[in-house]
Design an enzyme around this catalytic site. Structure first.
Site, PDB file in Angstrom:
ATOM      1  N   HIS A 172      -5.006   7.182 -16.349  1.00 18.72           N
ATOM      2  CA  HIS A 172      -4.682   6.454 -17.345  1.00 18.72           C
ATOM      3  C   HIS A 172      -3.465   6.913 -17.965  1.00 18.72           C
ATOM      4  O   HIS A 172      -2.922   7.985 -17.924  1.00 18.72           O
ATOM      5  CB  HIS A 172      -5.763   6.886 -18.475  1.00 18.72           C
ATOM      6  CG  HIS A 172      -5.861   6.009 -19.673  1.00 18.72           C
ATOM      7  ND1 HIS A 172      -6.371   4.880 -20.015  1.00 18.72           N
ATOM      8  CD2 HIS A 172      -5.076   6.271 -20.988  1.00 18.72           C
ATOM      9  CE1 HIS A 172      -6.111   4.586 -21.320  1.00 18.72           C
ATOM     10  NE2 HIS A 172      -5.559   5.404 -21.897  1.00 18.72           N
TER      11      HIS A 172
ATOM     12  N   ASP B 210     -14.217   3.077 -30.853  1.00 21.68           N
ATOM     13  CA  ASP B 210     -12.707   3.163 -30.925  1.00 21.68           C
ATOM     14  C   ASP B 210     -12.144   1.650 -31.016  1.00 21.68           C
ATOM     15  O   ASP B 210     -10.956   1.634 -31.543  1.00 21.68           O
ATOM     16  CB  ASP B 210     -12.642   3.523 -29.229  1.00 21.68           C
ATOM     17  CG  ASP B 210     -10.767   3.483 -29.063  1.00 21.68           C
ATOM     18  OD1 ASP B 210     -10.136   4.336 -29.618  1.00 21.68           O
ATOM     19  OD2 ASP B 210     -10.312   2.645 -28.262  1.00 21.68           O
TER      20      ASP B 210
ATOM     21  N   ARG C 135      -6.147   1.646 -36.918  1.00 24.61           N
ATOM     22  CA  ARG C 135      -4.895   2.426 -36.764  1.00 24.61           C
ATOM     23  C   ARG C 135      -3.566   1.557 -36.723  1.00 24.61           C
ATOM     24  O   ARG C 135      -2.611   1.720 -37.275  1.00 24.61           O
ATOM     25  CB  ARG C 135      -5.046   3.387 -35.727  1.00 24.61           C
ATOM     26  CG  ARG C 135      -6.087   4.522 -36.032  1.00 24.61           C
ATOM     27  CD  ARG C 135      -6.457   5.049 -34.621  1.00 24.61           C
ATOM     28  NE  ARG C 135      -5.326   5.721 -33.954  1.00 24.61           N
ATOM     29  CZ  ARG C 135      -5.264   5.978 -32.663  1.00 24.61           C
ATOM     30  NH1 ARG C 135      -6.150   5.545 -31.921  1.00 24.61           N
ATOM     31  NH2 ARG C 135      -4.125   6.476 -32.130  1.00 24.61           N
TER      32      ARG C 135
ATOM     33  N   SER D 232      -9.152   8.792 -28.948  1.00 24.75           N
ATOM     34  CA  SER D 232      -9.293   7.427 -28.615  1.00 24.75           C
ATOM     35  C   SER D 232      -9.235   7.585 -27.064  1.00 24.75           C
ATOM     36  O   SER D 232     -10.126   6.538 -26.046  1.00 24.75           O
ATOM     37  CB  SER D 232      -8.125   6.769 -28.898  1.00 24.75           C
ATOM     38  OG  SER D 232      -7.797   5.149 -28.622  1.00 24.75           O
TER      39      SER D 232
ATOM     40  N   LYS E 213     -12.743   6.712 -24.235  1.00 22.96           N
ATOM     41  CA  LYS E 213     -12.761   5.771 -23.273  1.00 22.96           C
ATOM     42  C   LYS E 213     -12.995   6.307 -21.779  1.00 22.96           C
ATOM     43  O   LYS E 213     -13.760   5.727 -20.919  1.00 22.96           O
ATOM     44  CB  LYS E 213     -11.673   4.975 -23.210  1.00 22.96           C
ATOM     45  CG  LYS E 213     -11.710   3.844 -24.605  1.00 22.96           C
ATOM     46  CD  LYS E 213     -10.625   3.014 -24.741  1.00 22.96           C
ATOM     47  CE  LYS E 213      -9.582   3.728 -25.299  1.00 22.96           C
ATOM     48  NZ  LYS E 213      -8.359   3.083 -25.956  1.00 22.96           N
TER      49      LYS E 213
HETATM   50  N1  URA Z   1      -3.949   4.534 -25.822  1.00 21.67           N
HETATM   51  C1  URA Z   1      -5.288   4.326 -26.132  1.00 21.67           C
HETATM   52  O1  URA Z   1      -6.395   4.184 -25.642  1.00 21.67           O
HETATM   53  N2  URA Z   1      -5.391   4.931 -27.460  1.00 21.67           N
HETATM   54  C2  URA Z   1      -4.298   5.452 -28.393  1.00 21.67           C
HETATM   55  O2  URA Z   1      -4.775   5.908 -29.626  1.00 21.67           O
HETATM   56  C3  URA Z   1      -3.121   5.340 -28.109  1.00 21.67           C
HETATM   57  C4  URA Z   1      -2.808   4.978 -26.516  1.00 21.67           C
END
Ligand code: URA
Length: 436
Positions: free
Chosen positions: A82, A161, A168, A183, A187
């Site tokens: 990621h 999220d 946000r 966040s 995930k």
């Molecule tokens: N990527 C994400 O999934 N969340 C964030 O807050 C920033 C980047």
């Protein structure tokens, strides 16, 4: 307990109890706390921060707010990759098929472009026919069959999220270490992989601008993963200038295909090989010379298999001309000679977004063909009148609109060294400098 109590507590710089955090997350996921109170709480967190223990509780509560994938029916150690978000970051499109070709099962849940940063799902949708919405059983079956699937999160995963991220984005509270860490990791934990590789971007084109902040974020991410029993490694990589040369969905797919064929930009290839080798290690797959996979067709062949399995036209891997192309291509020329001292990733991303390559809202349409290709990168020499970049636009007027912005993103100076891309490697045992 009420949301107001929690806003007041955080506003005054106190730590929440686990119970308080779970109340907030469940209220966000179920829609029982209004947006204005969630936004006020997010701002309090942005300004006051969170302890490691609070961030951990927040992350686990968010991960548990919806469906969690069980990948145990897929043989082998599953490794997720990621990026925290950048400009021209098509590394997943290279690394995922590369390591899948070498035997690492890749079950990858990706996201969409938001704000100035790109998203893997949009890039994949530039491939004619490619489907990113896969039911979970098909997603798992595909990884079992061909070793790779890349899909969007299902609607019932990590609902907390989805709500908090949108707020946000609309309340200037994205750039907070505990909020980004929770966040990202909620995930990743819900996506079910055994090990996690993170690419933390630092610089103008990232959500985090400086290396010390990126180190704090990387440490928080690694701690959260380790606590959840997933071996987690984070690289900090430079995002002052775009990664590679292409910015824009189809343009980035084309560059990823070139890289998988061993003809890509050197820095994108180097990053992909480094992250790929780390994924092999995390998966416990025997080390192989990944570079050979880029020259003997195995990595590109795996991308073709992935595309075919998800309904796309695999011939794009042989003929990228089948990808959407913008009707107008206009060079942006250097007015003076010298070395490229900077190529501002944020300005280039915003120019790309103005062309239609990005979006402000998750559901807004984007133009998959448009974008910007950098002809020069930091450290390159340029002569007056030589192209700095090429704008790929829908109309000549669109190209004219962004031409000055693209030119201003480049600073030409006396002499400048190329930027170092790989900056740090962060594990549970500490931070290793890669740029020394
Ligand atoms: N990527 C994400 O999934 N969340 C964030 O807050 C920033 C980047």
């Amino acid at each position: 307990m009420t949301a107001l109590d929690l806003i007041r507590e955080k506003r005054d710089g106190q730590a929440h109890t686990d119970e308080g955090i779970r109340f907030l997350v469940s209220g966000a996921a179920r829609g029982t706390i209004p947006d204005y109170q969630l936004a006020a709480w997010l701002m309090a967190v942005r300004l006051r921060g969170m302890t490691d223990a609070e961030t951990s509780t927040l992350t686990l509560a968010m991960a548990a707010s919806g469906r969690q994938l069980d990948l145990s029916s897929i043989p082998g150690r599953k490794v997720d990759k990621h990026s925290t978000g950048g400009v021209g970051d098509k590394a997943t499109l290279v690394v995922a098929p590369l390591v899948a070709a070498a035997g690492v099962p890749v079950a990858k849940i990706s996201g969409r472009a938001l704000g100035h940063s790109g998203g893997t799902l949009d890039k994949l949708e530039a491939i004619p026919g490619f489907q990113v919405d896969l039911p979970v059983d098909r997603f798992i079956e595909q990884v079992r069959r061909i070793g790779i699937a890349i899909a969007g999160q299902t609607a019932d995963m990590v609902p907390a999220d989805r709500v908090l991220y949108a707020l946000r984005d609309a309340s200037a509270t994205v750039d907070s270490v505990p909020l980004i860490a929770s966040s990202v990791m909620s995930k990743k934990l819900a996506a079910g992989a055994d090990a996690i590789l993170l690419d933390v971007k630092a610089g103008r084109g990232a959500f985090i601008a400086t290396i010390p902040e990126a180190e704090a974020l990387a440490r928080a991410l690694v701690t959260l993963g380790t606590q959840a029993n997933r071996e987690t490694v984070a690289y900090i990589t430079d995002m002052e200038q775009p990664l590679g040369r292409a910015v824009g969905n189809a343009l980035e797919v084309k560059e990823a295909i070139e890289t998988l064929a061993g003809r890509g930009p050197a820095e994108l290839e180097a990053l992909s090989l480094r992250l790929g080798a780390e994924m092999l290690r995390l998966a416990g797959v025997p080390r192989v010379e990944l570079k050979r996979y880029l020259t003997d067709g195995r990595a590109l062949g795996k991308l073709a298999e992935l595309i075919a399995a998800q309904g796309g036209d695999p011939r794009v891997t042989e003929n990228p001309g089948l990808l959407p192309t913008a009707p107008v291509q206009r060079p942006v020329l250097a007015s003076t000679a010298g070395s490229i001292a900077s190529a501002d990733a944020l300005e280039i991303a915003l120019a790309g977004k103005a062309l239609g390559a990005g979006r402000d809202r998750k559901d807004a349409p984007i133009d998959l063909a448009v974008g910007i290709v950098l002809e020069k990168k930091v450290g390159d020499r340029v002569a007056a009148g030589e192209p700095l970049a090429t704008i790929h636009a829908r109309t000549a007027a669109d190209a004219t609109n962004v031409a000055d912005r693209v030119a201003a993103a480049f600073r030409v100076g006396g002499s400048a060294a190329p930027r170092v891309l790989l900056l740090r490697r962060v594990t549970a045992s500490g931070i290793e400098r890669l740029d020394a």
